[in-house]
Scaffold this motif. Structure first.
Motif, PDB file in Angstrom:
ATOM      1  N   GLU A  95     101.385 128.767   5.152  1.00  7.86           N
ATOM      2  CA  GLU A  95     100.195 129.500   4.751  1.00  7.86           C
ATOM      3  C   GLU A  95      99.750 130.420   5.888  1.00  7.86           C
ATOM      4  N   LEU A  96      99.182 131.571   5.534  1.00 10.39           N
ATOM      5  CA  LEU A  96      98.808 132.566   6.537  1.00 10.39           C
ATOM      6  C   LEU A  96      97.897 131.978   7.621  1.00 10.39           C
ATOM      7  N   SER A  97      96.900 131.185   7.221  1.00 11.75           N
ATOM      8  CA  SER A  97      95.968 130.644   8.224  1.00 11.75           C
ATOM      9  C   SER A  97      96.690 129.711   9.202  1.00 11.75           C
ATOM     10  N   HIS A  98      97.695 128.982   8.711  1.00 10.06           N
ATOM     11  CA  HIS A  98      98.449 128.087   9.600  1.00 10.06           C
ATOM     12  C   HIS A  98      99.397 128.862  10.507  1.00 10.06           C
ATOM     13  N   LEU A 138      98.683 131.837  11.687  1.00  8.99           N
ATOM     14  CA  LEU A 138      97.815 132.403  12.733  1.00  8.99           C
ATOM     15  C   LEU A 138      97.488 131.334  13.771  1.00  8.99           C
ATOM     16  N   LEU A 139      97.289 130.097  13.300  1.00  9.54           N
ATOM     17  CA  LEU A 139      97.015 128.981  14.203  1.00  9.54           C
ATOM     18  C   LEU A 139      98.215 128.730  15.130  1.00  9.54           C
ATOM     19  N   ALA A 140      99.423 128.831  14.572  1.00  7.99           N
ATOM     20  CA  ALA A 140     100.632 128.623  15.372  1.00  7.99           C
ATOM     21  C   ALA A 140     100.803 129.744  16.412  1.00  7.99           C
ATOM     22  N   GLN A 145      97.180 141.176  12.242  1.00  8.99           N
ATOM     23  CA  GLN A 145      96.524 139.876  12.358  1.00  8.99           C
ATOM     24  C   GLN A 145      97.054 139.075  13.550  1.00  8.99           C
TER      25      GLN A 145
END
Lengths: 179, 179
Positions: free
Chosen positions: A41-44, A46-48, A84
Motif C-alpha cells: 500500500e502507498l502509505s506503507h 512511504l513509511l519504508a 511523494q
C-alpha cells in the motif's frame, strides 16, 4: 562538507554520501538503494522510504541533503510516486535541521559531465572517475544519487553555508513554537 | 467509526474529523486547516504539515485516515505540492498503524451529493446538512476534508474492517523487522 544525495523513487530510491570540498578530490562514504515492494500500500511504501532514509541519516550524519527536483512534465504514471518519495526525504532532513537543496536533472548532469544533456552511461562514468571507484555504481539510481551529492558540493559553497545557518535557525524557531 | 479526512495542500491542508456509521446520523468532532507560508522552503513547509497532522491525530485518535487521491492531470503548478502534502499525511497515519484510504474527488462528490460532478457550493451545502452544522465550514478545503471523512464512513464498511486488520498486521511486521 558531507552530502547525502537522494534520487527519489518509491520502487528504487537512490542514496549516496559524498564528502569533500570544491577543488579537491572527493570521497564516497556510501551508496545504496532504498527499495519498497510495488504491491504494498502507498502509505506503507512511504513509511519504508522514511525508515530507509532515517538509517542513512543516522549512519552518515550528512550536513546537507541534495534531492532531485521533480518535474510534473515527466512520465505521468511515476511522477506522483517520485514527488511523494522526495517529500519523505525532505521531511526527514528538515526534522533534523539539515538544509535541503533541490537540483534539476540537467544541473546535475552539467555539473558532473559538462553538459545538461548527458545520458545515464556518461553520468555513471564520470561519477566512477570523480570518486575513483573500481566500477560504476549499480543501479543507475545509486549513481544518480552520488552525482546529486557531487553537484551540491561543487555548486555555490558560500550559499551552502548561508543555507545551513538559516536551516538551523528555522529548526530552533520551530522547536520553540511547538514546545 | 472515527475518520480524519485530509484534503491535501501545502498552502491550505483541510482536515476534518467525523464519527458515525453508515445509516445513522453523523457527528463532526472537529474541522480546520493546516496552513504553511508560501514563502517558506519546501522542506520546512512539509515539516509544518507534519506537525499539524500529528496534532490532529493526537487530539482525535481516528481509526481511519481518508486522503484525497491526487491526479497528475490537474493544475501542473500545484499538483506536486498536493502530492507531497498527501505523502506527509499518509506517512503520519502509517507510522501509527492507522489504515489510509484514498478517495477520488468524484467518489467524494458522488457520496455526499449523489453526483460526481457537483460543485464546491453543493458539497459544502450537503456537508452542512449531513453534519447538522449552523453554516458551511470555511474555507472550502475544510468542507472537502469533512466530505472525504463522510465518504469513507459510507463506502464499504466491511472493507474498512479488513483494511484495519491488515494495517495493524503490517505495522507489527514492520516493527519486528526494524527492532
Amino acid at each position: 562538507m558531507r552530502v547525502l544525495g537522494v534520487d527519489p523513487g518509491l520502487t528504487r530510491c537512490g542514496v549516496g554520501v559524498v564528502e569533500g570540498v570544491a577543488g579537491r578530490p572527493l570521497t564516497m562514504l556510501g551508496v545504496g538503494v532504498v527499495r519498497t515492494p510495488a504491491d504494498a500500500e502507498l502509505s506503507h511504501r512511504l513509511l519504508a522510504v522514511e525508515e530507509g532514509i532515517e538509517q542513512w541519516l543516522d549512519e552518515h550524519r550528512p550536513e546537507f541533503v541534495a534531492v532531485e527536483r521533480v518535474f510534473s512534465q515527466h512520465n505521468v504514471r511515476t511522477v506522483m510516486g517520485t514527488a511523494q518519495a522526495s517529500a519523505v526525504a525532505m521531511l526527514c532532513a528538515a526534522r533534523r535541521g539539515i538544509p535541503v537543496a533541490l537540483h534539476t536533472p540537467s544541473e546535475v548532469k552539467a555539473a558532473v559531465t559538462g553538459t545538461g544533456r548527458a545520458d545515464k552511461a556518461q553520468v555513471g562514468a564520470m561519477v566512477t572517475r570523480l570518486l575513483r571507484l573500481a566500477a560504476p555504481p549499480r543501479p543507475a539510481d545509486a549513481a544518480d544519487a552520488l552525482a546529486l551529492a557531487i553537484c551540491h558540493i561543487w555548486r555555490a559553497p558560500a550559499q551552502n553555508r548561508l543555507q545551513q545557518a538559516v536551516a538551523r535557525h528555522t529548526l530552533n524557531a520551530t522547536k520553540g513554537r511547538t514546545a
